[in-house]
Structure formats: structure tokens, C-alpha cells
Design a protein around this motif. Structure first.
Motif: not given
Length: 892
Positions: A805-824
Motif C-alpha cells: 500500500e502506498r503510504i505504508h511503503r513510504s513509512n517503512l522507508v521513513g523508518m529505515g526499513v527496506v521495502p522489497l518487492q517480488f518480481l511479477e
């Protein structure tokens, strides 16, 4: 620091209104491209032009927005910087924001800087509305008793916030008991146009996802995480991708029996099925002109439920009428109209020549809207009331999921009896209504549905109907104005006769502050494994949110909340089954007592008047006698009490240095959680009551507190020790590393089944970093800031998801947590990951937005992921260890 400039000063114009002189940016001089822009995008453009300094906001940002028509279709999106005009907070998310500000002041001082620099630069309003619970209901003194308990439980928090009101400049704090933040925003706080010498459109970001409600008043606004809001308060621009804008055309008229709630549930299901995550939705068409501002606000409020960023209704003549009704001055309204007309931001919904270009257009005929509810577990699962009985029975036997409970034929006949406090014995079964609440910002802001509920209650009482005494009924208005017009219209005695007494002014049942139910009822439900129900006029009904004993929860209009309370069950066909009998034995059906829109409108026109708004809001900032009596410390630095269990200095800046550390990946990480699709922030972030057998309860008990004193997670959001222990504490959490739903996981390599917090603490003692592996749409929902802070404090350094979800991804970054996404096409299942492995990720030396990286697994497997740092700002925050650390260093 780069030198600033004002490259668009040539667009500045003077305007004389009411004998006063103002300046504004005349964007029409930018040419025909401007007039083709959606009205919501025009607000973004004006902000970029006004704030363009070629440092935070670049000329490139202005051009990118101006060229929206081409850029919105660019693969991967076009990044822009946006500075909202203000920030709004509520206390659940506002307390940790003020805690962080206080801690940042300490950090700046410790690093040799001036702590007074830590102040909101952007205006911030905080409304205390999430602290009150429905402990008492169905009595005349319920309101006073609930408010007394609210102050007893939250005295430390309220003292802290009152300290913040005097310690920080440019911050308004609205005391408890005033109403729900979004309704107070709509009726009082919203500027629509700022008029402080410079005229410009109001825009807002808020630490509550339903900030979007203000879109109904023509103000562009949306929800962000607390840490993102804090950066805006400190003068930072938001980095965002230029959105696509879906034009949602409304035609026709609502049926006389349909409500705005029915409309919004229809739109929610429609847009959720179309897929509008990350997009703006802008409403147009002559059907909009017929909707009141309250109706528009009801629709805009549910924007997070259909997944868009905003759901915008541009300002029109009706907007001005609402501003007059809510006691805004005639001079202010004139300023708003003349400025918006001068800048071509004033809408006439019947004039198709004003229709802008949209990314795509969808249409809804209002005449097709029928009476509806949504549930039993998600707001987008709309059900027509005409088929509700069948749908509920299907849900009972469907396999376990969003529309299923997986009951066997033998379980379908389950029932249970209990003795209530009135000495009578009652029997309940699947579908029995246990909680019926007229609550939340979605509907309590709307006089039409609130007065409709009052008129329905009046007719019900006059026809001899009543509500079973064990059903926990409640009414929590969104502002004092609601109570005012309900009293003036004469419907309050009838609502109270049915048990819908006013219990508080705040966001109560909808956020899980439904309070306790009778122990005999709870025991009967648990013993017989019954699927009992909550019915509420709210916007959220995720599992475990409303109350642990209401496994099914339905969103409904205030009128239907009363209807289902009268029925005592959702297992009813209102067309064929009567609600009860009159004294003469004749049957009463719902259609006999349902008021039409015309009936309601007559009462609304007579009783909802500007004088009410004037009287209520003139004294709103003063607060109750209890608020006025709060004694608070003075000074710019907060004197932390080490014994406080409510307010605690967070560890985010412990050991911080002036220079940022070297950014690293993770080596040999263990998987703390392996989760499926649609895990919401309500599953992640602590909310509701604190279970007596939980790590948070043990922490509080060790400090001498009894279970009665535990209060809720919401009330303790200023204490990171409690919140980290409550992270992922939702009883409905399905973690594949635990055999049963709930906040448990398996520690590796020991194989011990433990509470999630205890396992994280054990891993920390072993110096083992952690990751989480999750499915699609990770992080939708509200309760956003602790949904990122909590996992960070548990030691999670990366999250691998199928989508965020858009905001949660942003907040993870804001806490220094790396958001990684599986490939399609890839997932934990397709890669046969079971969470028992160890994982390593090495980040590229020169990171750029959207890069790929390889995850190495200790069983010899490896797979690629997309690193979801979407912008250069994301990378900057990550290199500093988070957005707050970046802001501290920036202030040195």
C-alpha cells in the motif's frame, strides 16, 4: 544550502476584495494546458508555483505538473514535490508525533544545535478524539461517565499535549470532547482558501487515512504516516508520483429511500473493483450538483476504502452555501469565491465546457443505488439489504476468508442462553446483533442520515418497537452541532428510548473503542463459537477491530444501524419479516417506519442553522473544566518522567551521530513473519484493548498496573515499549510460522512457539536481524505510523512483499526499513519459501530508485527483488536511517 529563487514571480497579481489588497498567482497565464487540468491537479500546480525555490521545489516540478496530461501516462510515473498548506492530526497519531518532536529537540541539543528550531513551520491542528471509549451506554449519564473515565485514563497524555500546545509554535490543539477530527476539520478548521495576504488553495495532509473527507469541501487532502506528516510540519515537501486522475461521472438522482451511505458503499465496491490505488478520483457531472456537501464528504471519507489517494469534489455554489451554514464569515466566503473564479478553480457541475481531461472516465447512475450494507469483514464487500439474509447465511458456510467462516452443518444450529443484568434469560445465535453503534466521521457529519435515524427512531417508538436490552447501543456524534440539531428537532427522546444515548464525542466504536460487553454474553459467544455481529455507521470493519466477540461486522447507514438493532439480528429479510408488533398485534415492517429524503429534508432545513455552529465552535478551544484544570509544566524541553507508562522518550535517536552511517543491507536474517494477502495496518499496528496475557500486559503489570489500568493501545501510543510489544498483536493475524491465528511465531532454530515480541527480543539477544515476507496489498488500512515504527523496533530491517500500500511503503522507508518487492508473478509460494531459512541482501553501492537486487537464501536458492525506493528522497531518508534522523541533522 542552495540559494533560493522565485522564478514564477511574474505570475503574481494583485486583487482588491472588500477594500483589501491581496496577492495571488494567476495560473491561467500558463496557457490552455492549465484549463485542461483536473481541478485537483490545479491545486498541486499552484503549490508548486508558489513554493518553487529551485531547492525543495524545482521548476521541473512545475513543468511536470503543468504537463500532467502527458506525464500521468508515463510508465513508472513522474516524480514531483508538493508542499501542503497545513497538517492535521488526531491524538492516536498526534501524541507520538509530539513525542517525536520533543525527542528531536533533545537530540538537536545533544548534537550541539538549537532545539528551538524544532517547531512546526507548516500550520498543524491536532484534535483529541480517539481516547474516549463506550464503557457506559444506554443510560442518561453515559456521556459524563465515559468522559470522566477518559480523563482518568489519559491524564498524562492530555497533560503532555497541553504542554505541547504552549511549547510549540504554530500548533493548535483542540481539547477532548469537541468531536471527531474530520468533522471538526469540515465544520471549523478548513480554510478552503488561505487569506493571509496571499490567496492560495487550502490543502492538507493528515495522520489519519480519512483526512480525505475534506475533499468533499473542495480541499485536496489525504492521509500520510505520522513520520511523513512530521516532516511536512518541519517545512519539507512531500515527494510523490504525479497521479492518474479518474473522472467519476455522476448522473441521475438518488431514490427517495436511498441514503448517502448507500451511495458511498456502492462507489466503494465499484472503484475497488476497478483498481484506483495511487490515483486521484475527481467527481463531475450534473449528479454531483444535487449532492449536499455532507453527502460529498461521506463519499470522500471512504476514499481509503476504495483505495484512491483523494476523492475530490471541486468547490461550487453549494460549497459556499455550506460555508455560510457553518458560520464562516460573509467576507471570507466572498474572498474564496472571487479568488477561485479568478483562477478558474470554481466549478459549475452542470457546465460540461468546464469538464477537464481525465486519465479515464467511469459513470454511475445515482438512480441505481439501493439500500446496502458492507461486510462482514471488509468495507468494499457491499451487500444489498434485499439479499442480506441469504448473503449472511452463505458467509457462515463459505470457506474461511473475507466472505466466509467455514461452519459445518452441525455448527449452524448452535445457540446459547445467558442471564442478563435485568434478570431475564436471552438466547442468541449466529447473526445476533451484540453491538449497534451510530459512530464515526463517515456518517455523523451528515445531518440527512443523522436526522433520518432520529425520525426512524421516532416512528419505531410510536409503533411500539424496542431494542433488546443486552444489545450495546450507542450514539457518538462527530461534533456538538449534531447533538444540537437532534435536540432541536425533537428526536433525542426517541433515540434514547431505543438505547441510543449520546456516549461521547469522538471516534469510538469504529476504531475499536467499543468498550466491554457483558461477561455472560461474551462467555456464551465463546462457549458456543457463535458468529455474532456488530452493526455500525463507520468506515472500517476489519476482523478483530470492532470487538473480539463480534466476528461479523457490517457498515451501515445510521438508519440501518437502528433497524438491525430493532431486529436483533442480521439474519432477517426486511421485506418479508416484521420488526415487531404494535399493541394491537399488527405487524410493523421496516418500510412502515422508514422516512423519505423529502421528510428528512424538511426537518434539516428547519433545524440545521448557522447559529448552532457559532455557539458550538466559539468555545471549542477552551475545552471542558477538566481540561482547563490540567496543570502542565512550562518550558521548551520536555521533562521526561521515567516512571510514566504513557509518555516515554523514544530510542530513535539513541547513539545518533552528526554524520549519517553507511547504508547496509541485511546478512543472515531470520523471517519473523510469513504473511498472506491483504494484511492491513490494523493487523500490524497496536489498537484496541490490551490482552491480559500479552507482552504489553506483562510490561505494564511489572510496573505495578492492574488489568483495569491497562487502558488501550491507542492511549499508550506515546510509549514505544508498549507499542513494540503490541505490534502484530491482532488476534486474527494469520502467520504461517504459527499453527493458529494470533500474535505468535516460531523461533529458529529452536522451534519454540512464542509471542512475536518475545521471539524478536530473543533474536535481538542473538544479534540476528529480521525480515518479514508478505503477500499482496501489504499495509492497507489506518493506524499507519506505528505500523512502520513497531516492526523497526522489533528488529525487522526489510519487508519482502508482492505489493505494498502506498503510504505504508513510504513509512517503512521513513523508518529505515527496506521495502522489497517480488518480481511479477513471484511470491513466497512460487519460490517455495517457508520462513525457516536465513536471508541475505546486499544493496548496490550506488543505489538509484527502482533498482533490482538479489536475495540469497541459505538453502542455496536466490531470487531477485525490486528495491522499492521510488524517489531520490526515499534514498536520502534511508541513508540517514529514517526521515526523523534526516530532519535532526538538517536542523544542526
Amino acid at each position: 544550502m542552495a540559494a533560493t529563487s522565485k522564478p514564477y514571480e511574474k505570475l503574481l497579481k494583485d486583487i482588491q476584495i472588500g477594500g483589501k489588497s491581496f496577492k495571488y498567482y494567476d495560473l491561467s497565464a500558463l496557457g490552455s494546458k492549465y484549463e485542461r487540468l483536473p481541478f485537483s491537479i490545479r491545486v498541486l500546480l499552484e503549490s508548486c508555483v508558489r513554493n518553487c525555490d529551485n531547492f525543495q521545489v524545482l521548476e521541473k516540478d512545475v513543468q511536470n505538473v503543468l504537463n500532467w496530461e502527458q506525464n500521468q501516462a508515463v510508465e513508472g510515473g513522474v516524480e514531483i514535490s508538493f508542499k501542503p498548506a497545513r497538517v492535521i492530526l488526531q491524538d492516536l497519531t498526534g501524541v507520538p508525533a509530539v513525542v517525536d518532536f520533543a525527542a528531536m529537540r533533545d537530540a538537536v541539543k545533544e548534537l550541539g544545535g538549537d532545539p528551538d528550531k524544532i517547531n512546526p513551520i507548516c500550520p498543524a491542528d491536532l484534535v483529541i478524539d480517539h481516547s474516549v471509549q463506550v464503557d457506559f451506554a444506554r443510560t442518561e449519564d453515559a456521556l459524563n461517565k465515559n468522559q470522566e473515565l477518559e480523563f482518568q485514563r489519559n491524564k498524562e497524555r492530555f497533560q503532555f499535549l497541553k504542554w505541547g500546545a504552549q511549547a510549540f509554535d504554530n500548533m493548535l490543539i483542540v481539547p477532548p470532547g469537541s468531536g471527531i477530527v474530520h468533522q471538526v476539520n469540515l465544520e471549523y478548521l478548513a480554510r478552503v482558501v488561505f487569506t493571509n495576504g496571499m490567496l492560495y488553495p487550502d490543502s492538507v495532509v493528515g495522520t489519519d487515512s480519512h483526512t480525505t473527507m475534506i475533499n468533499g469541501l473542495g480541499v485536496v487532502g489525504w492521509g500520510v504516516g505520522g513520520i511523513e506528516a512530521e516532516a511536512v510540519m518541519l517545512g519539507q515537501a512531500i515527494s510523490m508520483l504525479l497521479p492518474k486522475v479518474v473522472g467519476y461521472k455522476l448522473v441521475g438522482e438518488l431514490s427517495p429511500l436511498a441514503t448517502s451511505t448507500d451511495l458511498v458503499l456502492t462507489i466503494t465496491k465499484h472503484l475497488r473493483s476497478l483498481g484506483v490505488v495511487g490515483k486521484f478520483v475527481e467527481f463531475f457531472g450534473e449528479g454531483v450538483a444535487a449532492l449536499s456537501i455532507a453527502d460529498r464528504a461521506t463519499v470522500a471519507n471512504m476514499c481509503p476504502e476504495f483505495g484512491a489517494t483523494v476523492a475530490h469534489f471541486p468547490v461550487d455554489q453549494r460549497t459556499l452555501g455550506y460555508l455560510l451554514q457553518t458560520n464562516r464569515s460573509e467576507e471570507k466566503i466572498r474572498l474564496i469565491e472571487e479568488y477561485l473564479r479568478a483562477t478558474k478553480q470554481f466549478r459549475d457541475y452542470t457546465n460540461t465546457d468546464q469538464d477537464p481531461v481525465f486519465s479515464e472516465v467511469v459513470e454511475l447512475d445515482l438512480a441505481t443505488v439501493v439500500t446496502s450494507v458492507s461486510g462482514p469483514k471488509r468495507p468494499q464487500d457491499r451487500v444489498s439489504v434485499s439479499v442480506m439474509k441469504k448473503d449472511f447465511r452463505d458467509c457462515l458456510v463459505n470457506k474461511v476468508g473475507f466472505k466466509g467462516y467455514g461452519l459445518t452443518p452441525q455448527q449452524l444450529t448452535a445457540s446459547g442462553s445467558f442471564t442478563f443484568s435485568d434478570g431475564q434469560t436471552y438466547t442468541i445465535t449466529h447473526g445476533s446483533v451484540i453491538i449497534a453503534a451510530i459512530t464515526s466521521c463517515t456518517n455523523t457529519s451528515n445531518p440527512t442520515v443523522m436526522l433520518g435515524a432520529g425520525l426512524l427512531a421516532k416512528k419505531a417508538v410510536e409503533n411500539g418497537l424496542s431494542v433488546l436490552p443486552y444489545i450495546k447501543t450507542s450514539l457518538s456524534p462527530g461534533s456538538g452541532v449534531v447533538t444540537y440539531y437532534l435536540k432541536e428537532s425533537g428526536v433525542v427522546p426517541y433515540l434514547e428510548k431505543l438505547g441510543f444515548n449520546v456516549v461521547g464525542y469522538g471516534c469510538m466504536t469504529c476504531i475499536g473503542n467499543s468498550g466491554p460487553i457483558d461477561d455472560n454474553i461474551a462467555n456464551t459467544i465463546e462457549k458456543n463459537e457463535l458468529v455474532c455481529c456488530g452493526v455500525l455507521s463507520g468506515n472500517r470493519n476489519f476482523e478483530g477491530r470492532i470487538h473480539p466477540n463480534t466476528r461479523a461486522n457490517y457498515l451501515a447507514s445510521p438508519l440501518l444501524v437502528i433497524a438491525y438493532a430493532l431486529a436483533g439480528t442480521v439474519d432477517i429479510d426486511f421485506e418479508k419479516q416484521a420488526l415487531g408488533k404494535r399493541a394491537d398485534g399488527s405487524e410493523v415492517f421496516l418500510r412502515d417506519i422508514w422516512p423519505t429524503r423529502a421528510e428528512i429534508q424538511l426537518v434539516e432545513d428547519k433545524h440545521v442553522i448557522p447559529g448552532m455552529f457559532k455557539e458550538v465552535y466559539e468555545r471549542i478551544e477552551l475545552g471542558s473544566p477538566a481540561w482547563q484544570a490540567l496543570d502542565v509544566p512550562k518550558g521548551k524541553l520536555y521533562n521526561w518522567d521515567p516512571n510514566s507508562t504513557y509518555i516515554k522518550k523514544p530510542p530513535f535517536f539513541d547513539g545518533m551521530t552528526k554524520e549519517p552511517p553507511v547504508a547496509r543491507g541485511v546478512e543472515g536474517a531470520r523471517c519473523l513473519l510469513l504473511l498472506g494477502d491483504s494484511v492491513t495496518t490494523d493487523h500490524i499496528s497496536p489498537a484496541g484493548s490490551i490482552a491480559r496475557n500479552s507482552p504489553a500486559a506483562r510490561y505494564l503489570a511489572a510496573r505495578g498496573l492492574t488489568p483495569r489500568e491497562f487502558n488501550s493501545y491507542g492511549s499508550r501510543r506515546g510509549n514505544d515499549a508498549v507499542m513494540s510489544r503490541g505490534t502484530f498483536a491482532n488476534i486474527r493475524l494469520v502467520n504461517r510460522l504459527s499453527p493458529n491465528p494470533g500474535p505468535r511465531t516460531t523461533h529458529r532454530p529452536s522451534g519454540d512457539l512464542m509471542d512475536i515480541y518475545d521471539a524478536a527480543e530473543r533474536y535481538a539477544s542473538e544479534n540476528v536481524p529480521l525480515i518479514a515476507i508478505v503477500g499482496k496489498d501489504y499495509g492497507s488500512g489506518s493506524s499507519r505510523d506505528w505500523a512502520a515504527k513497531g516492526p523497526f523496533l522489533l528488529g525487522i530491517r526489510a519487508v519482502i512483499a508482492e505489493s505494498f500500500e502506498r503510504i505504508h511503503r513510504s513509512n517503512l522507508v521513513g523508518m529505515g526499513v527496506v521495502p522489497l518487492q517480488f518480481l511479477e508473478g513471484q511470491s513466497a509460494d512460487s519460490l517455495r519459501l517457508d520462513g525457516t531459512e536465513r536471508y541475505s541482501l546486499r544493496l548496490p553501492e550506488r543505489l538509484a530508485p527502482g533498482e533490482l537486487a538479489t536475495v540469497q537464501v541459505d538453502n542455496g536458492k536466490s531470487f531477485q527483488v525490486k528495491i522499492r525506493f521510488d524517489t531520490e528522497v526515499d534514498l536520502t531518508y534511508f541513508r540517514h536511517g529514517g526521515i526523523l534522523n534526516y530532519m535532526v541533522r538538517k536542523m544542526l
